[in-house]
Design an enzyme around this catalytic site. Sequence first.
Site, PDB file in Angstrom:
ATOM      1  N   ASP A  15       0.865  -1.168   0.000  1.00  0.00           N
ATOM      2  CA  ASP A  15       0.000   0.000   0.000  1.00  0.00           C
ATOM      3  C   ASP A  15       0.913   1.232   0.000  1.00  0.00           C
ATOM      4  O   ASP A  15       1.982   1.201   0.602  1.00  0.00           O
ATOM      5  CB  ASP A  15      -0.859  -0.035   1.265  1.00  0.00           C
ATOM      6  CG  ASP A  15      -1.504   1.291   1.558  1.00  0.00           C
ATOM      7  OD1 ASP A  15      -2.170   1.819   0.666  1.00  0.00           O
ATOM      8  OD2 ASP A  15      -1.339   1.811   2.676  1.00  0.00           O
TER       9      ASP A  15
HETATM   10  P1  ADP Z   1      -3.583   4.500  -0.163  1.00  0.00           P
HETATM   11  O1  ADP Z   1      -4.225   3.339  -0.840  1.00  0.00           O
HETATM   12  O2  ADP Z   1      -2.391   5.007  -0.933  1.00  0.00           O
HETATM   13  O3  ADP Z   1      -3.264   4.250   1.261  1.00  0.00           O
HETATM   14  P2  ADP Z   1      -6.102   5.746   0.457  1.00  0.00           P
HETATM   15  O4  ADP Z   1      -6.994   4.718  -0.155  1.00  0.00           O
HETATM   16  O5  ADP Z   1      -5.958   5.737   1.933  1.00  0.00           O
HETATM   17  O6  ADP Z   1      -4.651   5.697  -0.227  1.00  0.00           O
HETATM   18  O7  ADP Z   1      -6.591   7.182   0.013  1.00  0.00           O
HETATM   19  C1  ADP Z   1      -6.866   7.448  -1.325  1.00  0.00           C
HETATM   20  C2  ADP Z   1      -7.249   8.883  -1.525  1.00  0.00           C
HETATM   21  O8  ADP Z   1      -8.455   9.147  -0.809  1.00  0.00           O
HETATM   22  C3  ADP Z   1      -6.238   9.875  -0.988  1.00  0.00           C
HETATM   23  O9  ADP Z   1      -5.236  10.141  -1.918  1.00  0.00           O
HETATM   24  C4  ADP Z   1      -7.126  11.075  -0.724  1.00  0.00           C
HETATM   25  O10 ADP Z   1      -7.324  11.797  -1.900  1.00  0.00           O
HETATM   26  C5  ADP Z   1      -8.427  10.448  -0.289  1.00  0.00           C
HETATM   27  N1  ADP Z   1      -8.525  10.374   1.189  1.00  0.00           N
HETATM   28  C6  ADP Z   1      -8.438   9.281   1.971  1.00  0.00           C
HETATM   29  N2  ADP Z   1      -8.585   9.586   3.266  1.00  0.00           N
HETATM   30  C7  ADP Z   1      -8.753  10.917   3.330  1.00  0.00           C
HETATM   31  C8  ADP Z   1      -8.938  11.867   4.396  1.00  0.00           C
HETATM   32  N3  ADP Z   1      -8.983  11.521   5.674  1.00  0.00           N
HETATM   33  N4  ADP Z   1      -9.080  13.163   4.037  1.00  0.00           N
HETATM   34  C9  ADP Z   1      -9.035  13.534   2.759  1.00  0.00           C
HETATM   35  N5  ADP Z   1      -8.855  12.707   1.731  1.00  0.00           N
HETATM   36  C10 ADP Z   1      -8.710  11.417   1.995  1.00  0.00           C
HETATM   37 MG    MG Z   2      -2.820   3.601   3.151  1.00  0.00          MG
END
Ligand code: ADP
Ligand code: MG
Length: 318
Positions: A15
Site C-alpha cells: 500500500d
Molecule cells: P492509499 O491506498 O495510498 O493508502 P487511500 O486509499 O488511503 O490511499 O486514500 C486514497 C485517496 O483518498 C487519498 O489520496 C485522498 O485523496 C483520499 N482520502 C483518503 N482519506 C482521506 C482523508 N482523511 N481526508 C481527505 N482525503 C482522503
Molecule cells: Mg494507506
Amino acid sequence: AYLEVAEKLRAIAFDKTGTLTIGRPVVTDISASNNLSEKEVLSIAGSIESRSEHPIAEAIVRKAKEAEVALLRIERFEAMVGLGVKARLNGDIYFIGSRRLFLEKGIPLTQTQNEEVSRLENEGKTVLLLGNEHNLLGMLAVADKLRTDAEETVAILRRSGIKVVMLTGDNEGTAKAIAHQAGVDEYLAQLLPEDKVETVKKLKHRYGRVAMVGDGVNDAPAMAVSDIGIAMGAAGTDVAMETGDIVLMSDDLSKIPYALRLSQRSIKNIRQNIIASLAIVAFLIPAALIGWIGLLPGLLLNEISALVVIVNGLRLLK
Ligand code: ADP
Ligand code: MG
C-alpha cells in the site's frame, strides 16, 4: 502454514500511503477559492480531519495547529474509504478528498483548477480538495515522502526474485512519481478497497503466492485474500492488525525481508530435522530388532539424535 507460503512467495504488494511513504506527510501548499481565506480553508479542513485516522488527516491537523487556526465543532463525520471524508459544520455539509470524489459528487472544477491539481500531483504530492455540496472552496497539497528504508527494501526483495507492486487509492500522477522513486516493478492507482482485492487476486493468478503489506482499513480486505497479510503495526489501524498474518510491531520496512528470510530458514530447518529423526529411527528399529544394537547404545543414539535436532533448531537464533 505461512512458513511454506513465505518459501514460495513470488510477488509482494505494498500500500502506498502509510506503508511505503512516510507516516508523517506534511502540508506544502494551501490555496483558497470562492472568497474564502487560506486560514478559513485550513480551519474547516483541520476541524473535519481531526476525526480521521488517515496519515493525510494527521498532516492537515498538525498544520492547522501550527497556524493556530480555530478548530470548530463538527457533526456527522463520515469517512468514505479510499475517497475522502464528509462532515457537517455550522449547518453546512463539507467534503474533503480526491478529484474522483468531487467528480462523483458533481462538484465542478474549472480548467485552471484542474491544471493546478495536475501540476501538484506530478510533483508527487497528494492533493486534497475542500468543497461544500456546490463549490470548490480550496486545495491542500500534502508531500508524500518516501520512507528512508523503502528504496532499499524494494531492492532487496526484487533481488531475491520477488515482484514488487505498489497499490494505492491515490491518483495516477502521485502514484507514478512515488513508484518511480521507490523502484517498484509495477504500480496501480485510484484503487478503492474492493479494487485492491481484485488486484491481489489477479497477482495471485499471474505470479502464484502473493503477500500484501498494508496499514489501513482500505487494505484489510486485500490482506485477507492474499497468501500472507503483513500489517505495519505501529502506524496501522486495528482492523489491519487483526487481519494480518504477520504484524510488524516496529514501523520498519526492512523487517519484511527479514521476516521472509527467517520463515524460509525455519521451514528448511524443520525439514532437515524431520528427515534426520526419521533416518535415525529407521536405522534404530531394525537394528534393535535383529540384535545389532543393545539397549544402552540404542538409547544413547536416540538421545544424541534429539540433541542434534535441538542444536539444528538453535541455529535459527543466529
Ligand atoms: P492509499 O491506498 O495510498 O493508502 P487511500 O486509499 O488511503 O490511499 O486514500 C486514497 C485517496 O483518498 C487519498 O489520496 C485522498 O485523496 C483520499 N482520502 C483518503 N482519506 C482521506 C482523508 N482523511 N481526508 C481527505 N482525503 C482522503
Ligand atoms: Mg494507506
